[in-house]
Design an enzyme around this catalytic site. Structure first.
Site, mmCIF file in Angstrom:
data_model
loop_
_atom_site.group_PDB
_atom_site.id
_atom_site.type_symbol
_atom_site.label_atom_id
_atom_site.label_comp_id
_atom_site.label_asym_id
_atom_site.label_seq_id
_atom_site.Cartn_x
_atom_site.Cartn_y
_atom_site.Cartn_z
ATOM 1 N N TYR A 276 -2.200 -1.346 8.156
ATOM 2 C CA TYR A 276 -0.929 -1.036 7.591
ATOM 3 C C TYR A 276 -0.251 0.010 8.713
ATOM 4 C CZ TYR A 276 2.223 0.294 3.901
ATOM 5 O OH TYR A 276 3.532 0.446 3.061
ATOM 6 N N TYR A 368 -1.776 -1.437 -4.413
ATOM 7 C CA TYR A 368 -0.814 -0.459 -4.066
ATOM 8 C C TYR A 368 -1.445 0.997 -4.594
ATOM 9 C CZ TYR A 368 2.858 -3.546 -3.012
ATOM 10 O OH TYR A 368 3.763 -4.470 -2.420
#
Length: 512
Positions: A276, A368
Site C-alpha cells: 500500500y 480498512y
C-alpha cells in the site's frame, strides 16, 4: 522552460481532434496523438460509430485512427477488414438493447434503416471507453516495477480511467519527510538467514519460511535484507521489495462499489500480494485532508501507527493497485509493517499478505480498520484449535475514494449513544444507517476508539462477530477492559482514558 533549439514548450489546451487536424493540414507527424508517417496518408479503422442499411446493403460509420471525427465516413461492410471491431460494435449495440427490454435482446427489423441516436451514442461512448482503458492499461504496465501484469476491465458502466490518479511504485514523501533513513550497514550472510541476519539483528525472527511464505503472526514486523546486505537478489528474505508477484486486474464492480481488484492467478495462503503506497504526510496534514475527504465521501488515509502516530499514507492521488482494493469485514488480505532500507519505526512500509488461498478471479479485499500495531501493545497470544466465527459485515464499502458516505448533517448527542444491552442482538442483518467521525472526546467515543482499535465498528459488531452477550468493562470508569480480536489475540485496555485528542477524529460513530 526553454526547449530544443531555443523553442519554448507550453501546455496545450487543444483537443486530440484539433491537433490531429492541424498535423494533417501542415503535413506533420506526432506519435503522441497518433499521427505517424504511415497514418498521415493512410486509413485505419479505430472504431465504428453507427450502422445503416441502404438498398439492402449494410454500412458502418467509421472513425479513422489518427483522423478527427469530422473525417468519419460511411463504408460498406465488405470494405471493412476489422472483425474484432465489428464484434465489439454488435456486442455494445445488443447490450444497450437488452437493457431496454429487461434483459431480452431486441433485433433490428428489416425496415429499420438506421440505429436510434441513443444507441449510436452509447456505442461510441463504449468504444471511446475501451480505447481509454487500453491506454491506461498500457500506462500502468509501463510505470510498474514488477514483472506481473496489470489489466483493467469494465463491463458494467461507462466509467473510464480516474482523471486525477498517478501510479507510483513506492512512497512519495512530502517535503521534509525522509523515507530512506537509518540504513548504513547490512548483514554479511552468504546464505540467509544466519545468526546475524537482519531480522535477528533487529530482535525479531525471520518472517518467511523455506517456501517464502509468511510464518509470523499479525502485528509482528518484517525485517527484510536491504541494499547494504551481502546477499543477492535470490535471498529468501527479499520478498516485499521485489514487488507484486501476481497478475492483477482492476475491474468495475457490479454492485455499486466502484473499482475493485481481483487476482488473475491463484494465491496461496500467507503469500505477499502487494504494497500500500501513496504520499507520506504528517498527521496534522492528514487531519486537514481527512476533513476534506469526509465531505467528499472519500477515504484513502492509512495511519503509520506501528510505533507512533506521526505520519500517514495518503493514496488519493498517488498510489498503486492497492488504491482500488475494496474494504471487507472478512478480508483475504492482512496488513504487515515492513522495514527494508529504512529502520525508522515511524515509517514502515505497508505490505498486504493473503490470509487464505485465493482463487483466480476472486476479488482482493482488506479491512480498512485493520491496524499494524505490534502484538505486545495491548494483547497476548491465544492458541485455539477452533476456527474463529466468520465476521458479519456491513455491506462492503466501495473502493477507496468512492464510498457512499452518510449525509453531512451533524449528529446530536442521542445519535452518539451506544445501543443498550437489551437492544443489541446477534443477528447478522444489523447494519448501521450512517457513519460520521467524532469531533470531541466523550465516554462513548472512548469506548468506540477501543472497539475500533481491536478491529470492530463498535459493541454491536463485536457481539455479532464473537457471539457474546457481555463485554468486560472497568467498573470504576465504564471503559472497555478487554476485547478479543478477529485473529483471537486479546487487547487489554487501561481503566483511564486512552483516546488522545489527536485520535478523536479517527473514531467513527455508527448510527443504527
Amino acid at each position: 522552460m526553454e526547449g530544443w533549439r531555443g523553442a519554448w514548450y507550453v501546455p496545450c489546451l487543444a483537443s486530440h481532434e484539433t491537433l490531429q487536424e492541424l498535423c494533417r493540414k501542415e503535413n506533420l507527424t506526432c506519435k503522441s496523438i497518433g499521427i505517424t508517417n504511415r497514418s498521415l496518408k493512410s486509413y485505419e479503422v479505430e472504431y465504428l460509430c453507427d450502422y445503416k442499411v441502404e438498398e439492402g446493403k449494410a454500412y458502418y460509420l467509421v472513425k479513422w485512427k489518427g483522423w478527427p471525427e469530422s473525417s468519419n465516413t460511411w463504408e460498406p461492410r465488405k470494405h471493412l477488414n476489422c472483425p474484432l471491431l465489428i464484434q465489439n460494435f454488435l456486442r455494445d449495440k445488443n447490450e444497450y438493447l437488452s437493457r431496454g427490454r429487461g434483459g431480452k435482446a431486441m433485433k433490428l427489423r428489416n425496415h429499420v434503416k438506421t440505429l436510434k441516436p441513443a444507441i449510436a451514442d452509447y456505442v461510441v461512448k463504449k468504444a471511446k471507453q475501451r480505447i481509454a482503458l487500453q491506454r491506461w492499461t498500457e500506462e500502468l504496465n509501463r510505470k510498474k516495477n514488477h514483472k506481473a501484469m496489470i489489466l483493467v476491465e469494465n463491463t458494467v458502466d461507462l466509467e473510464g480511467p480516474p482523471l486525477d490518479f498517478y501510479y507510483i511504485n513506492e512512497y512519495k514523501p512530502a517535503p521534509g519527510i525522509n523515507v530512506l533513513n537509518g540504513i548504513t550497514t547490512g548483514c554479511e550472510c552468504a546464505d540467509c538467514p544466519a545468526e546475524k541476519c537482519c531480522p535477528k539483528e533487529a530482535g525479531f525472527i525471520l518472517a518467511y519460511n523455506k517456501r517464502k511464505k509468511l510464518k509470523i503472526q499479525p502485528g509482528l514486523p518484517i525485517y527484510e535484507c536491504n541494499s547494504y546486505c551481502r546477499c543477492g537478489p535470490d535471498c529468501p528474505n527479499r520478498i516485499v521489495q521485489k514487488g507484486t508477484p501476481y497478475s492483477l486486474c482492476i475491474f468495475r464492480t457490479n454492485n455499486g462499489r466502484g473499482w475493485g481488484v481481483k487476482t488473475l492467478q491463484k494465491i496461496k495462503t500467507n503469500s505477499f500480494v502487494m504494497e500500500y503506497v501513496g504520499e507520506v504526510i504528517t498527521s496534522e496534514e492528514a487531519e486537514r485532508r481527512g476533513q476534506f475527504y469526509d465531505n467528499q465521501g472519500n477515504t484513502y488515509l492509512f495511519d503509520l501507527d506501528y510505533d507512533s502516530d506521526e505520519f500517514t499514507v495518503d493514496a488519493a492521488r498517488y498510489g498503486n493497485v492497492s488504491h482500488f482494493v475494496n474494504h471487507s469485514c472478512d478480508p483475504n488480505l492482512q496488513v504487515f509493517n515492513v522495514f527494508i532500507d529504512n529502520l525508522d519505526l515511524r515509517l514502515p512500509r505497508i505490505a498486504l499478505f493473503s490470509t487464505r488461498t485465493i482463487k483466480a478471479g476472486e476479488e482482493l479485499t482488506f479491512d480498512y480498520q485493520m491496524k499494524g500495531t505490534p502484538v505486545d501493545r495491548h494483547c497476548e497470544l491465544m492458541v485455539t484449535q477452533e476456527e474463529p466465527d466468520p465476521p458479519t459485515c456491513v455491506e462492503e464499502k466501495p473502493s477507496l475514494g468512492e464510498s457512499s458516505m452518510p449525509s453531512k448533517e451533524a449528529l446530536n448527542t442521542e445519535d452518539m449513544k451506544m445501543p443498550k444491552d437489551s437492544e443489541v442482538t446477534t443477528e447478522a442483518d444489523i447494519k448501521p444507517k450512517s457513519v460520521r467521525r467524532a469531533k470531541t472526546w466523550s465516554d462513548v467515543v472512548e469506548n468506540l476508539y477501543r472497539f475500533q482499535q481491536a478491529g470492530y465498528r463498535d459493541e454491536v459488531e463485536y457481539k455479532q462477530v464473537k457471539q457474546v452477550e457481555q463485554v468486560d468493562f472497568w467498573p470504576e470508569t465504564g471503559f472497555v477492559k478487554k476485547l478479543q480480536r478477529r485473529d483471537n489475540t486479546f487487547y487489554y485496555y487501561n481503566r483511564q482514558r486512552e483516546c488522545e485528542d489527536k485520535d478523536v477524529r479517527k473514531v467513527k460513530i455508527y448510527v443504527y
